[in-house]
Every structure is written in C-alpha cells, then in structure tokens.
Scaffold this active site. Structure first.
Site, PDB file in Angstrom:
ATOM      1  N   GLY A  83     -38.476  -2.797  14.277  1.00  0.00           N
ATOM      2  CA  GLY A  83     -38.981  -2.035  13.128  1.00  0.00           C
ATOM      3  C   GLY A  83     -38.293  -2.448  11.827  1.00  0.00           C
ATOM      4  O   GLY A  83     -38.845  -3.235  11.079  1.00  0.00           O
ATOM      5  N   TYR A 180     -37.272  -6.774  15.045  1.00  0.00           N
ATOM      6  CA  TYR A 180     -35.951  -6.397  14.532  1.00  0.00           C
ATOM      7  C   TYR A 180     -34.940  -6.173  15.654  1.00  0.00           C
ATOM      8  O   TYR A 180     -33.747  -6.067  15.401  1.00  0.00           O
ATOM      9  CB  TYR A 180     -36.042  -5.158  13.635  1.00  0.00           C
ATOM     10  CG  TYR A 180     -34.823  -5.014  12.745  1.00  0.00           C
ATOM     11  CD1 TYR A 180     -34.701  -5.780  11.580  1.00  0.00           C
ATOM     12  CD2 TYR A 180     -33.787  -4.152  13.081  1.00  0.00           C
ATOM     13  CE1 TYR A 180     -33.580  -5.675  10.781  1.00  0.00           C
ATOM     14  CE2 TYR A 180     -32.659  -4.038  12.279  1.00  0.00           C
ATOM     15  CZ  TYR A 180     -32.561  -4.807  11.127  1.00  0.00           C
ATOM     16  OH  TYR A 180     -31.433  -4.718  10.334  1.00  0.00           O
ATOM     17  N   ASP A 396     -48.050 -15.381  15.178  1.00  0.00           N
ATOM     18  CA  ASP A 396     -47.446 -14.302  14.395  1.00  0.00           C
ATOM     19  C   ASP A 396     -47.029 -14.859  13.039  1.00  0.00           C
ATOM     20  O   ASP A 396     -46.309 -15.862  12.973  1.00  0.00           O
ATOM     21  CB  ASP A 396     -46.229 -13.747  15.137  1.00  0.00           C
ATOM     22  CG  ASP A 396     -45.441 -12.730  14.324  1.00  0.00           C
ATOM     23  OD1 ASP A 396     -46.050 -12.066  13.461  1.00  0.00           O
ATOM     24  OD2 ASP A 396     -44.227 -12.601  14.564  1.00  0.00           O
ATOM     25  N   HIS A 448     -47.246 -11.374  17.610  1.00  0.00           N
ATOM     26  CA  HIS A 448     -45.902 -10.793  17.498  1.00  0.00           C
ATOM     27  C   HIS A 448     -45.450 -10.132  18.791  1.00  0.00           C
ATOM     28  O   HIS A 448     -44.319 -10.305  19.215  1.00  0.00           O
ATOM     29  CB  HIS A 448     -45.919  -9.776  16.354  1.00  0.00           C
ATOM     30  CG  HIS A 448     -44.571  -9.288  15.940  1.00  0.00           C
ATOM     31  ND1 HIS A 448     -43.692 -10.058  15.219  1.00  0.00           N
ATOM     32  CD2 HIS A 448     -43.951  -8.097  16.134  1.00  0.00           C
ATOM     33  CE1 HIS A 448     -42.599  -9.363  14.977  1.00  0.00           C
ATOM     34  NE2 HIS A 448     -42.723  -8.173  15.527  1.00  0.00           N
TER      35      HIS A 448
END
Length: 474
Positions: A83, A180, A396, A448
């Site tokens: 995130g 992340y 991605d 992703h």
C-alpha cells in the site's frame, strides 16, 4: 523433605503447563468452523487477534490457512500486502494465493485451483493497525504509521502468535509479499535476524523471503518506472524528456515542474487504463456513481493502492478475460463487511468505527517514515545467508519490471546462472537470472498482483522458491 531445586522445578513445570494450556485454549478459540458460503475443504483455518501493544491497545488480525496435506511437515509462509495500508485478506488471501475466491455478489466462495496452501501453511497478516480488521485503541496511532513501527509490531506479532501456536516454533518460516511489502518483508526479516542473534534460545526459524513487484529504491524505481511508461508507449517523447529533465529522483522531495510533468502524463496521456495491468480491461465500476463504488472510483486514477480488478460489460453481455475479473476488490468489501462473516472469523470484536476496506486512505496519506532504499538491507540479509527471490509481473506500470531490474543491477551481484526463459507446461512463464545470494524472475503477462493474473505460473515460481531450485528450463 523436598529439595528447593525440586520445588522450583515443579513450580516451573506447573507454570509451563499453564502457559501451554492457555495458548491451546486461545488457538482453539481462533479455529474457523466454516465461513459463510464456503465449499468443503480438507484443511484447518484459524483467525483472530494478537495484541502487540498493551498500553496503546494495538492488535493485529491474522488468518491462517493450513496446508491441504501433511500440514505438520510443511513450512509456514507469512504473507504481507503493501500500500502502504492495504489488506492481506483482501488481496493475498482473496485474489491471489489464498484457497478461496469470492463470487460477484459477495455471498459465497469458490476454490482457487492454484492456492499456495497446497505447498505450505499460509499466514495472512493485516498490518499495520488501521488496515482491514487490525485496530488500535489510540486513534492517533492511525496517523503515526511508518516502516519502523510496522516492522516492530510485526515481529511482536510473530513472537506472540507462535506462543499461541507452539507447533510452528522452529518450523521453517518464509515471508512473502508484493508492492510496498518490498519494504515490509525485508525490514521484518532484518528484525527477525536481529531477534535471533539477541535471543539465548531463538525459535523463529527464518529461511528466506520472496517479494513481487517490490518497491525497492526510490531513485532507481522512479527512473525505471518512467522508462517503462515510455518504452510501452504510454507517454509521448516530449513528456518523457520533460520528466527526465525536471525530476531529481535521488532527492526525497519533488519540484513543481516534476509534479506537473508526471500529472500531465497520468491525466492526459495514459488514457482510461488499469495502470496495474496495462493490457487487461479496467473495472467499469470505477465510472459508476453509486455510493458503494465512490471510494473505488476515487482512487483509481492515481496508483496509491493495489490492483483495480473487475468485469468488462459489453452491452448486456458479461465478458471474462481468461478468468481474470477486474472488480474483485469490490467483492471482498461486500463479503468481509457481512456480520456473519466477521463472526465466523472472530473479527471486528471491538466494533471498529469504520467499514472494512481493502485499503486505508488514512494510512496511505499520513505514512511517516519510509526507507529511501532497501538495497543496503538486501546486502545485510544476503550476508546472513537467507534465500532471497524477487519476481516481477511484466505488465505492471506502477512498480514495473524495469524499475526492479535497475535496482537489482545496482547491487552489483555475481551472476551464477545467466538469463534464460523458464517454463510452465510448454509455455514460457517468464525469464530469470540467478545471482550469488539472490534470484530474479519475471512472470510473462502478469500485472501487479502476479498470482491473480497468472496463477499457474506464480504457483510454479512459489514451488521452485520453497525447493531452493532454479526455475525449470523446459
């Protein structure tokens, strides 16, 4: 007369039995009997809370899906989404590597053929507090999240969770994640290595980690991302040169000309695409105006959260593209906000004052400390002897393959097995190169969230990682 040493031994034995008994009761309480709409399964599930800070009332929510066979012999894999501020239950468990998928109405579940719990016991953690069902009794904690506290809380979680589930003490442990979690995973690994060194009797048997489309180094990631946009015809030559000339990616701050160039690219040149998977359809709900879809639509333009997933409507027909459904995040929000689902999962026991969401906008906007580069941490962990794999879905555009390769190149590693295509079945699954201390692999045609787009290829990747063997050449 009983000797004092014998008396102490009896007291210690009694206390140990009491601790084990308490842990067993807690584990039994966390057992999931059956989720609403769940098909029959042949594995155990547990979920609940582990308190990581008593003073501030921080508690992290977990969901354990044990292996489908010989669970007592198989390793434990901790999965983290990024995130920062996105849920491992929403993404890892429900869209990617977990045993279940959620149907369109959010009323039931169906099985994932390529669930990673075929090979390991999978532990999903919603971290940090404020993500999903994880909560804090101190509201200011929600605006003080950052890399360091997230790693500390996750380490405390693991220690206390293993007290509750002692059968996993000393079990081989691997950490996995994406995006992340390119920060979360190696930072937690470093904490565990330090904990083990400082402990007289370490019991966290960390063997290695694997991360996908991982945020790695602000400078190289940024340059590699802009390069991906240009080489994949997402932006014009003019905008590419404007970004390169106006942006100093090695600086922690940005300039107005840099921000303007990037904003122009996103708002005027990208078009209406899914930036997390540039060749697949985007979710039409992003353009809907109903309150249910408003938060989903608001975040879709700027890539601050994990994949936008869904269905493509053409007239009255519903198209599925090779099993990929670009609105699955919405289905998760329908399912996990059902009260009977929360009760079955022992979730939301304190009655949090907000709906369960796939990502927390508060955490994303107020993130405090973020390590500029993970490369020094990688060097430390390679020196510690951990097995380290990095993979990258090649469609991605948010954390693209070019960014990851550029970051890895600056580790200046020795090549052990030169670049080659790897296979699943008779098809090229991607390309890979094995370095001294690290393996890199691409996954062909994946966005992703690699396991969502290419589940079979991701499963082969995971099996090879656990086995510590290079990806198959044929």
């Amino acid at each position: 007369m009983m000797k004092s040493s014998e008396g102490l031994l009896l007291i210690f034995s009694f206390l140990l039995r009491a601790i084990v008994s308490t842990a067993a009761r807690e584990a039994a309480f966390d057992r999931i009997e059956e989720l609403p709409g769940q098909p029959p399964v042949n594995f155990e599930q547990f979920s609940g809370y582990v308190l990581v800070n008593e003073k501030r009332g921080r508690a992290l929510f977990y969901w354990l899906t044990e292996a489908t066979g010989n669970a007592h012999e198989k390793p434990l894999v901790l999965w983290l989404n990024g995130g920062p501020g996105c849920s491992s239950v929403a993404y890892g468990a429900s869209e990617e590597i977990g045993p279940f998928r959620i149907n369109r109405t959010g009323s039931g579940l169906y099985l994932n053929k390529y669930s990673w719990n075929r090979e390991a016991n999978i532990l999903f953690l919603e971290s940090p507090v404020g993500v999903g069902f994880s909560y804090t009794n101190t509201s200011s904690d929600l605006k003080k999240s950052g890399d360091e506290r997230t790693a500390e809380d996750s380490l405390i979680f693991l220690i206390r969770w293993m007290e509750r589930f002692p059968k996993y003490k000393h079990r081989e442990l691997y950490i996995a994640g994406e995006s992340y979690a390119g920060h979360y995973v190696p930072q937690l690994a470093k904490k565990i290595v330090g904990y083990n060194k400082a402990s007289s009797e370490p019991f966290i048997n960390l063997q290695g980690f694997i991360v996908g489309n991982a945020v790695t180094d602000n400078n190289y990631d940024s340059f590699g991302t802009v390069t991906y946009w240009w080489t994949h015809s997402m932006i014009s030559d003019r905008t590419y040169h404007s970004i390169i000339s106006s942006c100093n990616f090695s600086s922690p701050s940005t300039s107005s000309p840099c921000d303007s160039s990037i904003s122009y690219a996103m708002n005027h040149e990208f078009g209406d695409i899914d930036q997390y998977s540039i060749y697949t359809p985007s979710c039409p709900a992003a353009t809907a105006t109903s309150p249910e879809n408003s938060s989903f639509a608001a975040s879709r333009r700027m890539p601050t959260r994990l994949g936008r997933s869904g269905l493509l409507f053409l007239g009255n027909r519903l198209l599925r593209r090779r099993g990929y459904d670009p609105c699955t995040e919405m289905y998760a929000e329908r399912y996990y906000n059902r009260r009977e689902v929360q009760e079955a999962m022992h979730a939301n026991v304190t009655g949090i004052a907000y709906k369960w969401t796939a990502c927390s906008d508060v955490l994303i906007k107020t993130w405090r400390d973020s390590q500029f580069s993970m490369l020094p941490t990688y060097k430390e962990l390679m020196a510690a002897g951990l097995r380290i794999w990095i993979f990258s879905g090649d469609t991605d555009s948010v954390v693209p393959v070019t960014a990851t390769r550029l970051s890895i190149n600056h580790l200046n590693l020795t090549v052990q097995i030169p670049w080659y295509p790897w296979y699943t079945g008779r098809q090229v699954g991607g390309w890979t190169e094995v370095y001294e201390g690290l393996t890199f692999a691409t996954v062909r045609g994946a966005g992703h969230e690699v396991p969502m787009f290419k589940p079979r290829r991701a499963f082969q990747l995971f099996k090879s990682f656990l086995a510590g063997k290079p990806l198959p050449k044929s």
